[in-house]
Design a protein around this motif. Structure first.
Motif, PDB file in Angstrom:
ATOM      1  N   MET A 188       0.840  -1.199   0.000  1.00 24.18           N
ATOM      2  CA  MET A 188       0.000   0.000   0.000  1.00 24.18           C
ATOM      3  C   MET A 188       0.875   1.249   0.000  1.00 24.18           C
ATOM      4  O   MET A 188       1.953   1.269   0.575  1.00 24.18           O
ATOM      5  CB  MET A 188      -0.927   0.018   1.226  1.00 24.18           C
ATOM      6  N   ARG A 189       0.399   2.288  -0.647  1.00 29.74           N
ATOM      7  CA  ARG A 189       1.085   3.576  -0.595  1.00 29.74           C
ATOM      8  C   ARG A 189       0.964   4.128   0.823  1.00 29.74           C
ATOM      9  O   ARG A 189      -0.029   3.908   1.505  1.00 29.74           O
ATOM     10  CB  ARG A 189       0.489   4.549  -1.600  1.00 29.74           C
ATOM     11  N   VAL A 190       1.976   4.886   1.243  1.00 31.46           N
ATOM     12  CA  VAL A 190       1.984   5.382   2.619  1.00 31.46           C
ATOM     13  C   VAL A 190       0.782   6.276   2.912  1.00 31.46           C
ATOM     14  O   VAL A 190       0.240   6.284   4.020  1.00 31.46           O
ATOM     15  CB  VAL A 190       3.306   6.114   2.929  1.00 31.46           C
ATOM     16  N   CYS A 211      -9.514   2.646  -0.532  1.00 33.16           N
ATOM     17  CA  CYS A 211     -10.366   3.584  -1.270  1.00 33.16           C
ATOM     18  C   CYS A 211     -10.054   5.045  -0.966  1.00 33.16           C
ATOM     19  O   CYS A 211     -10.764   5.941  -1.439  1.00 33.16           O
ATOM     20  CB  CYS A 211     -11.842   3.304  -0.974  1.00 33.16           C
ATOM     21  N   ALA A 212      -9.030   5.305  -0.154  1.00 31.14           N
ATOM     22  CA  ALA A 212      -8.722   6.685   0.217  1.00 31.14           C
ATOM     23  C   ALA A 212      -7.231   6.873   0.430  1.00 31.14           C
ATOM     24  O   ALA A 212      -6.480   5.914   0.614  1.00 31.14           O
ATOM     25  CB  ALA A 212      -9.487   7.069   1.489  1.00 31.14           C
ATOM     26  N   SER A 213      -6.827   8.137   0.405  1.00 32.30           N
ATOM     27  CA  SER A 213      -5.435   8.501   0.676  1.00 32.30           C
ATOM     28  C   SER A 213      -5.441   9.796   1.472  1.00 32.30           C
ATOM     29  O   SER A 213      -6.374  10.589   1.375  1.00 32.30           O
ATOM     30  CB  SER A 213      -4.659   8.678  -0.632  1.00 32.30           C
ATOM     31  N   SER A 227      -6.481   2.482  -8.389  1.00 37.31           N
ATOM     32  CA  SER A 227      -5.918   2.300  -7.050  1.00 37.31           C
ATOM     33  C   SER A 227      -6.979   1.896  -6.034  1.00 37.31           C
ATOM     34  O   SER A 227      -6.651   1.459  -4.923  1.00 37.31           O
ATOM     35  CB  SER A 227      -5.233   3.591  -6.589  1.00 37.31           C
ATOM     36  N   ILE A 228      -8.246   2.081  -6.388  1.00 38.28           N
ATOM     37  CA  ILE A 228      -9.325   1.597  -5.519  1.00 38.28           C
ATOM     38  C   ILE A 228      -9.396   0.088  -5.721  1.00 38.28           C
ATOM     39  O   ILE A 228      -9.721  -0.391  -6.810  1.00 38.28           O
ATOM     40  CB  ILE A 228     -10.666   2.260  -5.880  1.00 38.28           C
ATOM     41  N   HIS A 316      -2.165  -0.939 -10.027  1.00 37.99           N
ATOM     42  CA  HIS A 316      -1.795  -0.508 -11.365  1.00 37.99           C
ATOM     43  C   HIS A 316      -2.843  -0.971 -12.366  1.00 37.99           C
ATOM     44  O   HIS A 316      -3.379  -2.070 -12.245  1.00 37.99           O
ATOM     45  CB  HIS A 316      -0.435  -1.088 -11.776  1.00 37.99           C
ATOM     46  N   THR A 317      -3.115  -0.138 -13.368  1.00 40.10           N
ATOM     47  CA  THR A 317      -4.098  -0.501 -14.381  1.00 40.10           C
ATOM     48  C   THR A 317      -3.616  -1.685 -15.212  1.00 40.10           C
ATOM     49  O   THR A 317      -4.388  -2.591 -15.536  1.00 40.10           O
ATOM     50  CB  THR A 317      -4.367   0.691 -15.318  1.00 40.10           C
ATOM     51  N   THR A 318      -2.324  -1.665 -15.578  1.00 40.32           N
ATOM     52  CA  THR A 318      -1.723  -2.728 -16.377  1.00 40.32           C
ATOM     53  C   THR A 318      -0.390  -3.126 -15.742  1.00 40.32           C
ATOM     54  O   THR A 318       0.163  -2.396 -14.918  1.00 40.32           O
ATOM     55  CB  THR A 318      -1.474  -2.267 -17.824  1.00 40.32           C
ATOM     56  N   PRO A 319       0.171  -4.264 -16.153  1.00 39.39           N
ATOM     57  CA  PRO A 319       1.478  -4.693 -15.622  1.00 39.39           C
ATOM     58  C   PRO A 319       2.644  -3.867 -16.142  1.00 39.39           C
ATOM     59  O   PRO A 319       3.777  -4.079 -15.717  1.00 39.39           O
ATOM     60  CB  PRO A 319       1.590  -6.146 -16.111  1.00 39.39           C
TER      61      PRO A 319
END
Length: 356
Positions: A188-190, A211-213, A227-228, A316-319
């Motif tokens: 997860m992003r910080v 669902c949030a940042s 990212s959700i 990520h949307t794609t690899p």
């Protein structure tokens, strides 16, 4: 080039439509100004106040238009860029008077103080301001289209080795130990971690709903729509989440400060607990974001998951991002290329021919 006129006690500013050159200055002084004076004196020239559309005027238009289309964090960043990097120098300048040379100097000055990545963010905003003027036909071109692209150096990915992750988790304690485990084991992003609420953690289904940042005291949606996502809670992570319930299970947020409130920003943790834990472990300082890179790298090296599965976990949307960012990190794990494989069976056919 503009002329200031005073008629009937009012100051009126008129554009000559000319660029500021020595020859044009002489033309204005010898031809235009005398004509305007005569027109005002005889009453044959009707002057109307004209609202000068400055950079500030279109900056306000730009920021209002972005309020509904950007997340709170991004909108706040745009406001900061405008207030600190654009308006102090060029805010009161008529936007139609700005030339490519002015914009190039503005950018060069910024590059003396900031990295190319930061200046590129400033450019994006200023380009958007000019785009508003272009749509309004106040200018006939966007000067940023003529500038060379800035080359932004991507930061090196320096993930932690498995034994370093173990050392960090063994050294940390309390809620921060659980915070680190979540970062290393979910990717997860910080900003997503400090925004995580207990209502989005399900230990029965073993899933976390992201669902949030949260950044600079502002909570908004995640970085992108992709990212959700749902992230599986792996077996080794579950005990850390159970432990965290003892610290904040009665609160709304999973991680809270000593006042029981969500952290203002992940940087608060980064400049205190994160720096301290690396020093205690004797490890070279790295960004706290490297927890995410460490998770991604080790998921790839495990060989247990497809790139699509890993991209989904990371949001990520794609690899494609995985291949662009992490290839160098896993290159040492590649097996030596087998040079003996005959993929077309050429030698086999050759042996058959020779036998005949």
């Amino acid at each position: 080039m503009w002329i200031d006129l005073f008629a009937n006690g009012a100051r009126i500013r008129k554009s000559t439509g000319l660029e500021w050159t020595a020859s044009n200055v002489k033309k204005v002084e010898k031809e235009l100004i005398p004509q305007l004076r005569m027109g005002v004196m005889t009453g044959t020239l009707s002057l109307q106040k004209e609202r000068i559309k400055t950079v500030r005027y279109y900056a306000e238009s730009f920021i209002v238009s972005k309020r509904q289309t950007t997340v709170a964090k991004t909108h706040k960043r745009y406001e900061s860029i405008i207030e600190n990097g654009i308006l102090p120098l060029l805010g009161d300048t008529p936007i139609k008077d700005l030339r490519i040379s002015h914009i190039d100097k503005w950018r060069s000055d910024l590059l003396q103080r900031f990295t190319a990545k930061t200046v590129k963010e400033y450019q994006i905003v200023f380009r958007g301001i000019f785009q508003k003027a272009l749509q309004d036909e106040e200018v006939n071109k966007n000067p940023f289209d003529a500038l060379d692209s800035l080359k932004v150096k991507k930061p090196n990915v320096v993930p932690f080795m498995p034994h370093e992750v173990k050392l960090i988790l063994d050294t940390a304690h309390g809620w921060f130990k659980n915070y680190l485990a979540l970062g290393f084991m979910t990717g997860m992003r910080v900003g997503e971690i400090v925004a995580l609420k207990w209502e989005n953690v399900n230990l029965e289904t073993r899933e976390i709903y992201v669902c949030a940042s949260r950044s600079m005291g502002v909570e908004g949606t995640t970085k992108t729509q992709s990212s959700i996502r749902y992230i599986p809670i792996i077996d080794t992570l579950a005990p850390f989440i159970e432990s965290q319930k003892e610290f904040s299970g009665d609160k709304e947020y999973v991680f809270v400060n000593h006042f029981g409130r969500p952290f203002y920003d992940y940087k608060t943790i980064g400049s205190n607990q994160w720096v301290d834990i690396l020093k205690k472990c004797g490890l070279t300082h790295r960004r706290m974001y490297e927890m995410r890179h460490t998770c991604a790298t080790n998921l790839l090296m495990s060989g247990q998951y497809s790139v699509n599965e890993i991209a989904s976990v990371l949001g990520h949307t794609t690899p494609q991002m995985l291949f662009e960012r992490y290839t160098r990190s896993i290159s040492a794990e590649r097996k030596p290329f087998n040079k003996t494989i005959d993929i077309y069976s050429v030698n086999e056919n050759k042996d058959t021919i020779m036998a005949l």
